[in-house]
Scaffold this motif. Sequence first.
Motif, PDB file in Angstrom:
ATOM      1  N   MET A  77       0.836  -1.196   0.000  1.00  0.00           N
ATOM      2  CA  MET A  77       0.000   0.000   0.000  1.00  0.00           C
ATOM      3  C   MET A  77       0.871   1.245   0.000  1.00  0.00           C
ATOM      4  O   MET A  77       1.913   1.290   0.664  1.00  0.00           O
ATOM      5  CB  MET A  77      -0.906   0.039   1.231  1.00  0.00           C
ATOM      6  N   LEU A 108       0.356   5.122   1.022  1.00  0.00           N
ATOM      7  CA  LEU A 108      -0.583   5.911   1.814  1.00  0.00           C
ATOM      8  C   LEU A 108      -0.058   7.336   1.956  1.00  0.00           C
ATOM      9  O   LEU A 108       1.125   7.549   2.254  1.00  0.00           O
ATOM     10  CB  LEU A 108      -0.735   5.265   3.196  1.00  0.00           C
ATOM     11  N   VAL A 159      -5.441   6.596   0.322  1.00  0.00           N
ATOM     12  CA  VAL A 159      -4.801   5.416  -0.247  1.00  0.00           C
ATOM     13  C   VAL A 159      -4.597   5.675  -1.730  1.00  0.00           C
ATOM     14  O   VAL A 159      -5.571   5.814  -2.486  1.00  0.00           O
ATOM     15  CB  VAL A 159      -5.656   4.152  -0.037  1.00  0.00           C
ATOM     16  N   ARG A 165      -8.093   1.435  -3.567  1.00  0.00           N
ATOM     17  CA  ARG A 165      -8.450   2.841  -3.798  1.00  0.00           C
ATOM     18  C   ARG A 165      -9.850   2.950  -4.391  1.00  0.00           C
ATOM     19  O   ARG A 165     -10.646   3.798  -3.974  1.00  0.00           O
ATOM     20  CB  ARG A 165      -7.416   3.486  -4.717  1.00  0.00           C
TER      21      ARG A 165
END
Length: 465
Positions: free
Chosen positions: A353, A355, A438, A445
């Motif tokens: 991920m 972020l 995100v 997303r």
Amino acid sequence: MFEQVFQDLPHVELLQWLARGSLKQNLSRAIRLWVWLCSLYGNSQKRLVLNDSFTYAEWRDAFFTRTHPKGDIIPKPHDSLCPCSKTTAEWLFCEKTSISAPQWKGLMLAHTGMDLSHLEQLLQQRLFGVTRRSLQGDLQTLADLGWLQYKAQKYHRVREFPPRPVSSQDEVTPTQLSAFELNFLQEDLVAISRVRRRCHAIAETYAQKINGVQRFFLQLDYVIPRSTIDIVEDWQYKLRQLWAKTPVPPVKLSYKSARVGNVVDCIVYPVCIYYVQRAVYLCAYGESPERKTNWYNFRLDRIHKMTALEWTSVIPSHLQQCYQKASLPTPDYIAIEMSQAWGFDFYLPSQLMLLRFDRNFHDRYIQNTFRHETFEAISYKQAKNLIQQNTKQPEQQQTLLKILENRSDKDAYYRLYYRHGDNNVSMRIRAWRPKAEVIMPWELRKNIADDVATEFNLYHNCGNY
């Protein structure tokens, strides 16, 4: 002759351990077991004149007066000197214990949730005004807990006391915590010893009042309703019994699954219990409610029934193979998996991920906090490289790169691994919105964007009521 001395006070933690389940339901028996232990292992003033190996009849004759009934009936009051005439309150609140009745009652009410009138009624009952069968059941319970050994039709005192929550007048002060009470704490594997030291320091510094005022409080969010707390304690006690067996058996769970929306049966091998995200869970291997994974975290308050099985029973083939190969999973495996990616559902696939945090929000609430081992702050340039290297679809890659170009290079960017599909991860991200975004992976997303659109439709006309 046995030399160890039992001096533990009947504090809440010890009684909860002796209750082997709901203390609210089993309080009298737990207190009676504490008296048993004082009579078997207490100091010279409390210990019975009794051989280290004894029968129930021998204990009965040493404990009660000669006029105590020997049949299997509840003894009527017959001798004011007989221990069966003493109320529970008389056993607890006396010169030998120096226990403050108001303080003890307050702690017990807070722990069990029972009414004061019910507690007072219980305290006025004769603690040993029970049948012979109940007392023999007490002996068996002490044997199950490791306080006695039963062989050759006799009970035998043990040489070493079993681990338990400790508190005594001479050996342990009220501010001390034993290793027994802290050995369940879990954080990342590297820092766990540091966590234990911090807990010891906090407890030893603040457990007692300062100038008569309690200054330290610990409040845990607990989503399980009070009506099911006893059920949770009962399942924990049953699991403790199962884990004491060799080998540990598989179990069949009747489970009300939130995801399935119905009660389903799952045959699993119970591995360990976790308190996480405001509830208590059983981590188990075998069948999941949706039959999509071999692992699952079962919330204890949603278990309707738990039945122990034999390894010769019909169980899932992959579980049977683990048993035959002596490779059944352990709690260590779960702890390692949870350290690899953010999320409690450690059995779900791990994904990368990217972020982004609003800089002001990050500096106020995220910076210098711990979220997970894999959280790593990266630069704006590294964030761009992350998208290029890990987004395979060209169209999606170009879209995400354009999104990044429209974001400030002064914001905070993090790379991390998370469990895709973990509801707790989704709830945490939702709590950070709109100060956190995100950017990658694309699928996550998009899911968040759909949620935001739905939420917007609920609120955008708020001024037109």
